[in-house]
Design a protein around this motif. Structure first.
Motif, PDB file in Angstrom:
ATOM      1  N   GLN A   1      76.936 121.444  81.648  1.00 11.04           N
ATOM      2  CA  GLN A   1      76.803 121.111  83.069  1.00 11.04           C
ATOM      3  C   GLN A   1      78.087 120.494  83.628  1.00 11.04           C
ATOM      4  OE1 GLN A   1      73.851 122.001  84.648  1.00 11.04           O
ATOM      5  NE2 GLN A   1      73.580 122.951  82.642  1.00 11.04           N
TER       6      GLN A   1
ATOM      7  N   THR B   1      69.133 119.010  81.784  1.00 12.86           N
ATOM      8  CA  THR B   1      68.498 118.589  83.032  1.00 12.86           C
ATOM      9  C   THR B   1      69.028 117.234  83.483  1.00 12.86           C
ATOM     10  OG1 THR B   1      66.521 119.835  82.414  1.00 12.86           O
ATOM     11  CG2 THR B   1      66.272 118.192  84.167  1.00 12.86           C
TER      12      THR B   1
ATOM     13  N   SER C   1      72.599 117.798  84.654  1.00 14.64           N
ATOM     14  CA  SER C   1      72.615 118.481  85.949  1.00 14.64           C
ATOM     15  C   SER C   1      72.397 117.490  87.088  1.00 14.64           C
ATOM     16  CB  SER C   1      71.538 119.570  85.966  1.00 14.64           C
ATOM     17  OG  SER C   1      71.448 120.149  87.247  1.00 14.64           O
ATOM     18  N   GLU C   2      71.439 116.581  86.890  1.00 15.81           N
ATOM     19  CA  GLU C   2      71.203 115.559  87.912  1.00 15.81           C
ATOM     20  C   GLU C   2      72.438 114.672  88.084  1.00 15.81           C
ATOM     21  OE1 GLU C   2      68.440 111.658  88.345  1.00 15.81           O
ATOM     22  OE2 GLU C   2      67.347 113.555  88.275  1.00 15.81           O
TER      23      GLU C   2
ATOM     24  N   THR D   1      67.130 121.353  76.666  1.00 14.18           N
ATOM     25  CA  THR D   1      66.660 121.415  78.056  1.00 14.18           C
ATOM     26  C   THR D   1      66.677 120.029  78.693  1.00 14.18           C
ATOM     27  OG1 THR D   1      65.305 123.342  77.590  1.00 14.18           O
ATOM     28  CG2 THR D   1      64.717 122.059  79.546  1.00 14.18           C
ATOM     29  N   TRP D   2      66.175 119.042  77.970  1.00 19.54           N
ATOM     30  CA  TRP D   2      66.177 117.643  78.422  1.00 19.54           C
ATOM     31  C   TRP D   2      67.592 117.191  78.772  1.00 19.54           C
ATOM     32  CZ3 TRP D   2      68.278 113.582  75.313  1.00 19.54           C
ATOM     33  CH2 TRP D   2      67.975 112.292  75.718  1.00 19.54           C
TER      34      TRP D   2
ATOM     35  N   THR E   1      65.539 110.604  88.527  1.00 21.84           N
ATOM     36  CA  THR E   1      64.357 111.016  87.785  1.00 21.84           C
ATOM     37  C   THR E   1      64.144 110.080  86.597  1.00 21.84           C
ATOM     38  OG1 THR E   1      64.828 113.301  88.380  1.00 21.84           O
ATOM     39  CG2 THR E   1      63.317 112.943  86.528  1.00 21.84           C
TER      40      THR E   1
END
Length: 184
Positions: free
Chosen positions: A93, A38, A41-42, A34-35, A15
């Motif tokens: 994460q 995310t 997580s990726e 959040t950024w 991404t």
């Protein structure tokens, strides 16, 4: 530096996230968390256990080619605040956050061999707060900058300088050995 460096088998699967500076410019801790979560997580889904970020240097030279990735902008308070949101979010994460580039990484051109000459007060008040916050909020790793530092007439490579190796009673970037991860 903003994303997952994939082997050929994962080409086209990363991404394009906003830069750290763009996120910091929102002054929104929840958005920053959040950024960071995310992105982490990726990374975790692709098998990574370490994220080489966040970049926390304070932008003092407008021509630094890495300013876009630093979550501090020109403000040590903002950098400390962003670190407090980003570090725990990454590590939520099960990915190690790496606070970088410690410290005074003010230029990309000639960065290896550059000498950042600084006084104690400027180092403590401007450059150190984002990294102190990273440690206070659980950063498990740190990456050194590539430059030399001259502080109090002592010159050494960034992570070999006393500003990175002071006694534990002083203010400095110290990740407790029981939780540290080595990144080279």
């Amino acid at each position: 530096p903003q994303g997952f460096r994939a082997p050929p088998s994962l080409d086209g699967t990363s991404t394009a996230f906003p830069s750290g500076l763009a996120v910091a410019a929102t002054f929104d801790d929840a958005l920053a968390a959040t950024w960071a979560a995310t992105i982490a997580s990726e990374f975790a889904k692709k098998g990574a256990t370490v994220l080489l970020g966040p970049g926390l240097n304070v932008a003092r030279v407008p021509f630094n080619g890495r300013n876009f990735e630093y979550c501090s902008g020109e403000d040590p308070y903002l950098g400390a605040r962003m670190a407090s949101a980003i570090i725990p979010a990454i590590q939520s994460q099960n990915v190690i956050a790496t606070a970088k580039h410690y410290v005074l990484n003010n230029q990309e051109t000639g960065r290896v061999g550059a000498d950042s000459i600084i006084d104690e007060r400027t180092w403590r008040e401007i450059y150190l707060p984002p990294f102190e916050s990273a440690v206070a909020h659980g950063a498990l790793s740190a990456m050194c900058s590539y430059n030399r530092i001259t502080l109090d007439n002592v010159t050494a490579w960034a992570c070999g300088h006393r500003c990175g190796n002071q006694p534990a009673t002083s203010r400095r970037m110290e990740i407790p050995r029981h939780r540290a991860a080595a990144v080279t």
